[in-house]
Design a protein around this motif. Structure first.
Motif, short mmCIF file in Angstrom:
data_model
loop_
_atom_site.label_atom_id
_atom_site.label_comp_id
_atom_site.label_asym_id
_atom_site.label_seq_id
_atom_site.Cartn_x
_atom_site.Cartn_y
_atom_site.Cartn_z
N GLU A 47 0.83 -1.21 0.00
CA GLU A 47 0.00 0.00 0.00
C GLU A 47 0.86 1.26 0.00
O GLU A 47 0.56 2.22 -0.70
CB GLU A 47 -0.92 0.01 1.22
N GLU A 48 1.93 1.26 0.78
CA GLU A 48 2.80 2.44 0.82
C GLU A 48 3.58 2.58 -0.48
O GLU A 48 3.83 3.70 -0.92
CB GLU A 48 3.74 2.37 2.02
N HIS A 49 3.94 1.49 -1.10
CA HIS A 49 4.60 1.55 -2.40
C HIS A 49 3.67 2.18 -3.43
O HIS A 49 4.09 3.03 -4.22
CB HIS A 49 5.02 0.14 -2.83
N ALA A 50 2.41 1.80 -3.42
CA ALA A 50 1.42 2.39 -4.33
C ALA A 50 1.21 3.87 -4.01
O ALA A 50 1.03 4.69 -4.91
CB ALA A 50 0.10 1.64 -4.24
N SER A 51 1.27 4.23 -2.72
CA SER A 51 1.12 5.63 -2.34
C SER A 51 2.29 6.47 -2.84
O SER A 51 2.10 7.59 -3.31
CB SER A 51 1.04 5.76 -0.81
N LEU A 52 3.49 5.93 -2.77
CA LEU A 52 4.64 6.66 -3.29
C LEU A 52 4.56 6.81 -4.80
O LEU A 52 4.97 7.83 -5.36
CB LEU A 52 5.93 5.94 -2.88
N PHE A 53 4.01 5.82 -5.48
CA PHE A 53 3.80 5.93 -6.92
C PHE A 53 2.80 7.03 -7.23
O PHE A 53 2.97 7.80 -8.18
CB PHE A 53 3.33 4.59 -7.48
N LYS A 54 1.73 7.13 -6.41
CA LYS A 54 0.72 8.17 -6.61
C LYS A 54 1.31 9.56 -6.43
O LYS A 54 0.92 10.50 -7.12
CB LYS A 54 -0.45 7.99 -5.65
N ILE A 55 2.23 9.69 -5.50
CA ILE A 55 2.86 11.00 -5.28
C ILE A 55 3.62 11.45 -6.52
O ILE A 55 3.59 12.62 -6.89
CB ILE A 55 3.80 10.95 -4.06
N THR A 56 4.27 10.54 -7.20
CA THR A 56 5.07 10.92 -8.36
C THR A 56 4.27 10.99 -9.65
O THR A 56 4.71 11.61 -10.62
CB THR A 56 6.23 9.94 -8.57
N LEU A 57 3.09 10.38 -9.69
CA LEU A 57 2.35 10.29 -10.95
C LEU A 57 1.83 11.64 -11.45
O LEU A 57 1.95 11.94 -12.64
CB LEU A 57 1.20 9.29 -10.81
N GLY A 58 1.28 12.48 -10.58
CA GLY A 58 0.79 13.79 -11.01
C GLY A 58 1.88 14.67 -11.60
O GLY A 58 1.75 15.16 -12.74
N PRO A 59 3.00 14.87 -10.88
CA PRO A 59 4.09 15.65 -11.47
C PRO A 59 4.70 15.01 -12.71
O PRO A 59 5.18 15.71 -13.60
CB PRO A 59 5.12 15.74 -10.34
N LEU A 60 4.68 13.69 -12.78
CA LEU A 60 5.20 13.02 -13.98
C LEU A 60 4.34 13.31 -15.20
O LEU A 60 4.86 13.58 -16.29
CB LEU A 60 5.28 11.51 -13.73
N ILE A 61 3.03 13.31 -15.03
CA ILE A 61 2.12 13.66 -16.14
C ILE A 61 2.36 15.11 -16.55
O ILE A 61 2.42 15.43 -17.74
CB ILE A 61 0.65 13.43 -15.72
N TRP A 62 2.51 15.99 -15.58
CA TRP A 62 2.79 17.40 -15.86
C TRP A 62 4.10 17.54 -16.65
O TRP A 62 4.17 18.28 -17.64
CB TRP A 62 2.83 18.17 -14.56
N ALA A 63 5.15 16.85 -16.21
CA ALA A 63 6.45 16.97 -16.87
C ALA A 63 6.39 16.43 -18.30
O ALA A 63 6.95 17.05 -19.22
CB ALA A 63 7.51 16.21 -16.06
N ALA A 64 5.72 15.30 -18.50
CA ALA A 64 5.59 14.75 -19.85
C ALA A 64 4.80 15.71 -20.74
O ALA A 64 5.15 15.91 -21.92
CB ALA A 64 4.91 13.38 -19.79
N HIS A 65 3.76 16.31 -20.18
CA HIS A 65 2.96 17.28 -20.94
C HIS A 65 3.81 18.50 -21.30
O HIS A 65 3.75 19.00 -22.43
CB HIS A 65 1.75 17.69 -20.10
#
Length: 134
Positions: free
Chosen positions: A18-36
Motif C-alpha cells: 500500500e505504501e509503495h502504491a502511495s509513493l507511486f501516486k505521489i510521483t504520478l501527477g508531477p510526472l504527467i505534468w512533466a511529460a505534458h
C-alpha cells in the motif's frame, strides 16, 4: 508499541504494498505534468523549425492537455480518497501510526495533483493565446 501487536508477515507485506502504491501516486501527477510540458514545448519548437501546420499541432496538444488534466484529476481523486479527511476529520495526522502515514501520503499526493493541474493549465495557455510561430 504499547497497545499495538507485532505485525504478521502478510500484514507487513500488505502495508508495504500500500505504501509503495502511495509513493507511486505521489510521483504520478508531477510526472504527467512533466511529460505534458516536454511534449508541448518540444513539439511546438519542432513544428516552428520545420514549418509544419501549427494549427493541427495546437489542436492535438490541446486534446493532450485535456487528457493530462483528466489523468491528474484521477490521481487527485484517488489521493483524496486515501487521505480520507471526510471520514476521519483529521487534517494533520500528528501520530506516527501506519494509518497516519498512509493518510499523509494521500494528502501529499492530493496537493501535488493540484499543483500539477495548475502547471498543465499554465503550459497550455500559450497554445490558446499565441497565434503562431515567430
Amino acid at each position: 508499541m504499547t497497545d499495538e501487536h507485532q505485525p504478521r508477515r502478510d500484514e507487513d507485506q500488505k502495508e508495504f504494498a500500500e505504501e509503495h502504491a502511495s509513493l507511486f501516486k505521489i510521483t504520478l501527477g508531477p510526472l504527467i505534468w512533466a511529460a505534458h510540458f516536454v511534449a508541448c514545448y518540444g513539439l511546438v519548437a519542432v513544428t516552428c523549425a520545420k514549418g509544419w501546420d501549427i494549427d493541427a499541432v495546437r489542436s492535438g496538444l490541446l486534446v493532450a492537455s485535456g487528457a493530462a488534466l483528466v489523468g491528474i484529476g484521477w490521481v487527485g481523486w484517488v489521493a483524496w480518497r486515501q487521505w480520507n479527511v471526510a471520514q476521519t476529520g483529521d487534517f494533520v495526522n500528528r501520530c506516527g501510526r501506519a494509518e497516519d502515514r498512509h493518510h499523509f501520503l494521500g494528502h501529499a499526493a492530493f496537493l501535488l495533483s493540484i499543483i500539477s493541474a495548475i502547471g498543465v493549465v499554465f503550459v497550455s495557455l500559450p497554445l490558446v493565446l499565441i497565434g503562431g510561430c515567430q
